[in-house]
Scaffold this motif. Structure first.
Motif, PDB file in Angstrom:
ATOM      1  N   ASN A   1      -4.961   2.263  -1.761  1.00  0.00           N
ATOM      2  CA  ASN A   1      -6.237   2.864  -2.045  1.00  0.00           C
ATOM      3  C   ASN A   1      -6.717   2.563  -3.460  1.00  0.00           C
ATOM      4  O   ASN A   1      -7.342   3.390  -4.095  1.00  0.00           O
ATOM      5  N   GLN A   2      -6.333   1.406  -3.945  1.00  0.00           N
ATOM      6  CA  GLN A   2      -6.774   0.994  -5.262  1.00  0.00           C
ATOM      7  C   GLN A   2      -7.206  -0.463  -5.226  1.00  0.00           C
ATOM      8  O   GLN A   2      -6.833  -1.206  -4.331  1.00  0.00           O
ATOM      9  N   LEU A   3      -7.986  -0.811  -6.210  1.00  0.00           N
ATOM     10  CA  LEU A   3      -8.534  -2.152  -6.300  1.00  0.00           C
ATOM     11  C   LEU A   3      -8.262  -2.669  -7.705  1.00  0.00           C
ATOM     12  O   LEU A   3      -8.419  -1.927  -8.675  1.00  0.00           O
ATOM     13  N   PHE A   4      -7.829  -3.910  -7.805  1.00  0.00           N
ATOM     14  CA  PHE A   4      -7.637  -4.539  -9.101  1.00  0.00           C
ATOM     15  C   PHE A   4      -8.784  -5.511  -9.321  1.00  0.00           C
ATOM     16  O   PHE A   4      -9.039  -6.365  -8.482  1.00  0.00           O
ATOM     17  N   VAL A   5      -9.466  -5.359 -10.430  1.00  0.00           N
ATOM     18  CA  VAL A   5     -10.596  -6.220 -10.755  1.00  0.00           C
ATOM     19  C   VAL A   5     -10.416  -6.757 -12.167  1.00  0.00           C
ATOM     20  O   VAL A   5      -9.713  -6.165 -12.991  1.00  0.00           O
ATOM     21  N   VAL A   6     -11.047  -7.898 -12.429  1.00  0.00           N
ATOM     22  CA  VAL A   6     -10.999  -8.487 -13.761  1.00  0.00           C
ATOM     23  C   VAL A   6     -12.403  -8.482 -14.350  1.00  0.00           C
ATOM     24  O   VAL A   6     -13.396  -8.533 -13.632  1.00  0.00           O
ATOM     25  N   ILE A  16      -8.760   0.390 -10.199  1.00  0.00           N
ATOM     26  CA  ILE A  16      -9.830   1.307  -9.825  1.00  0.00           C
ATOM     27  C   ILE A  16      -9.458   2.091  -8.575  1.00  0.00           C
ATOM     28  O   ILE A  16      -8.953   1.524  -7.607  1.00  0.00           O
ATOM     29  N   ASP A  17      -9.708   3.388  -8.612  1.00  0.00           N
ATOM     30  CA  ASP A  17      -9.534   4.248  -7.447  1.00  0.00           C
ATOM     31  C   ASP A  17     -10.676   3.948  -6.480  1.00  0.00           C
ATOM     32  O   ASP A  17     -11.849   4.114  -6.824  1.00  0.00           O
ATOM     33  N   VAL A  23     -11.951   4.241 -13.111  1.00  0.00           N
ATOM     34  CA  VAL A  23     -10.966   3.316 -13.667  1.00  0.00           C
ATOM     35  C   VAL A  23      -9.719   4.130 -13.992  1.00  0.00           C
ATOM     36  O   VAL A  23      -9.751   5.056 -14.800  1.00  0.00           O
ATOM     37  N   LEU A  24      -8.608   3.793 -13.326  1.00  0.00           N
ATOM     38  CA  LEU A  24      -7.351   4.516 -13.511  1.00  0.00           C
ATOM     39  C   LEU A  24      -6.531   3.954 -14.660  1.00  0.00           C
ATOM     40  O   LEU A  24      -5.772   4.682 -15.303  1.00  0.00           O
ATOM     41  N   GLU A  81       4.149  -6.339 -13.010  1.00  0.00           N
ATOM     42  CA  GLU A  81       4.748  -5.488 -11.971  1.00  0.00           C
ATOM     43  C   GLU A  81       4.040  -4.147 -11.902  1.00  0.00           C
ATOM     44  O   GLU A  81       3.495  -3.657 -12.893  1.00  0.00           O
ATOM     45  N   LEU A  82       4.069  -3.548 -10.700  1.00  0.00           N
ATOM     46  CA  LEU A  82       3.526  -2.206 -10.490  1.00  0.00           C
ATOM     47  C   LEU A  82       4.668  -1.226 -10.249  1.00  0.00           C
ATOM     48  O   LEU A  82       5.692  -1.587  -9.658  1.00  0.00           O
ATOM     49  N   ASP A  83       4.486   0.018 -10.689  1.00  0.00           N
ATOM     50  CA  ASP A  83       5.484   1.039 -10.357  1.00  0.00           C
ATOM     51  C   ASP A  83       5.145   1.633  -8.989  1.00  0.00           C
ATOM     52  O   ASP A  83       4.181   1.211  -8.335  1.00  0.00           O
ATOM     53  N   ALA A  84       5.912   2.609  -8.543  1.00  0.00           N
ATOM     54  CA  ALA A  84       5.727   3.186  -7.205  1.00  0.00           C
ATOM     55  C   ALA A  84       4.356   3.839  -7.027  1.00  0.00           C
ATOM     56  O   ALA A  84       3.838   3.902  -5.918  1.00  0.00           O
ATOM     57  N   ALA A  85       3.733   4.289  -8.126  1.00  0.00           N
ATOM     58  CA  ALA A  85       2.415   4.918  -8.053  1.00  0.00           C
ATOM     59  C   ALA A  85       1.273   3.899  -8.167  1.00  0.00           C
ATOM     60  O   ALA A  85       0.116   4.268  -8.077  1.00  0.00           O
ATOM     61  N   GLY A  86       1.625   2.626  -8.385  1.00  0.00           N
ATOM     62  CA  GLY A  86       0.600   1.586  -8.500  1.00  0.00           C
ATOM     63  C   GLY A  86       0.162   1.288  -9.911  1.00  0.00           C
ATOM     64  O   GLY A  86      -0.755   0.492 -10.129  1.00  0.00           O
TER      65      GLY A  86
END
Length: 181
Positions: A1-6, A16-17, A23-24, A81-86
């Protein structure tokens, strides 16, 4: 449920949520942004493509350092890398691939598209032909490349993907889509 943008404006990756648009988290892998709003980050700090590798739980991104202007600095692919929460674990940011030069000029074009196979061990990338000094598109100087492996151990596949000529050039820019969970 998140989006990575540049953002080419500030040279950052933003998490982004998708339900709120908030922006998270932001990750600036280079020097802090010093450009005025609306200005593009300098070459070697421009992030252009982003893709999520689910098998590795890493976000990959391309760094636009060179194009037909030929700065002498290679374009690269990096990952974090991402952690378990993203959350992006910024201390894990690492160089994955240095893109090979085009023949005969030795420079590569900015990497605009990346996509992983379901297993995360094949990465297809597509360049977009551009000359940053003249602000000119150069589509016939772009390539599609395939890499096999994984974090820290990618190798370029010698077989050219469909659409490439013997010089590794495309007749038109590749159209690849990338998604992140």
């Amino acid at each position: 449920n998140q989006l990575f943008v540049v953002s080419m404006d500030d040279g950052k990756i933003h998490r982004i949520d998708m339900s709120t648009g908030s922006v998270l988290q932001s990750h600036d892998p280079f020097t802090p942004d010093s450009s005025a709003p609306g200005e593009v980050a300098p070459l070697a700090e421009r992030i252009l493509a982003v893709a999520y590798n689910e098998a590795e739980n890493r976000v990959y991104y391309s760094v636009w350092a060179n194009d037909a202007a030929n700065t002498g600095i290679p374009n690269t692919i990096r990952s974090v890398e991402l952690d378990a929460a993203g959350n992006m674990l910024t201390a894990t940011d690492s160089l994955e691939i240095t893109l090979p030069g085009l023949n005969p000029g030795g420079f590569s074009m900015p990497l605009s598209d990346m996509e992983f196979n379901a297993g995360g061990n094949v990465l297809i990338v597509g360049e977009t032909g551009f000359h940053s000094t003249n602000m000119m598109n150069m589509h016939h100087q772009a390539r599609m490349l395939r890499f096999n492996g994984g974090t820290g151990a990618w190798t370029q596949d010698a077989a050219l993907p469909p659409g490439n000529t013997s010089l590794g050039r495309l007749c038109r820019p590749p159209l690849l889509m990338a998604r992140a969970p």
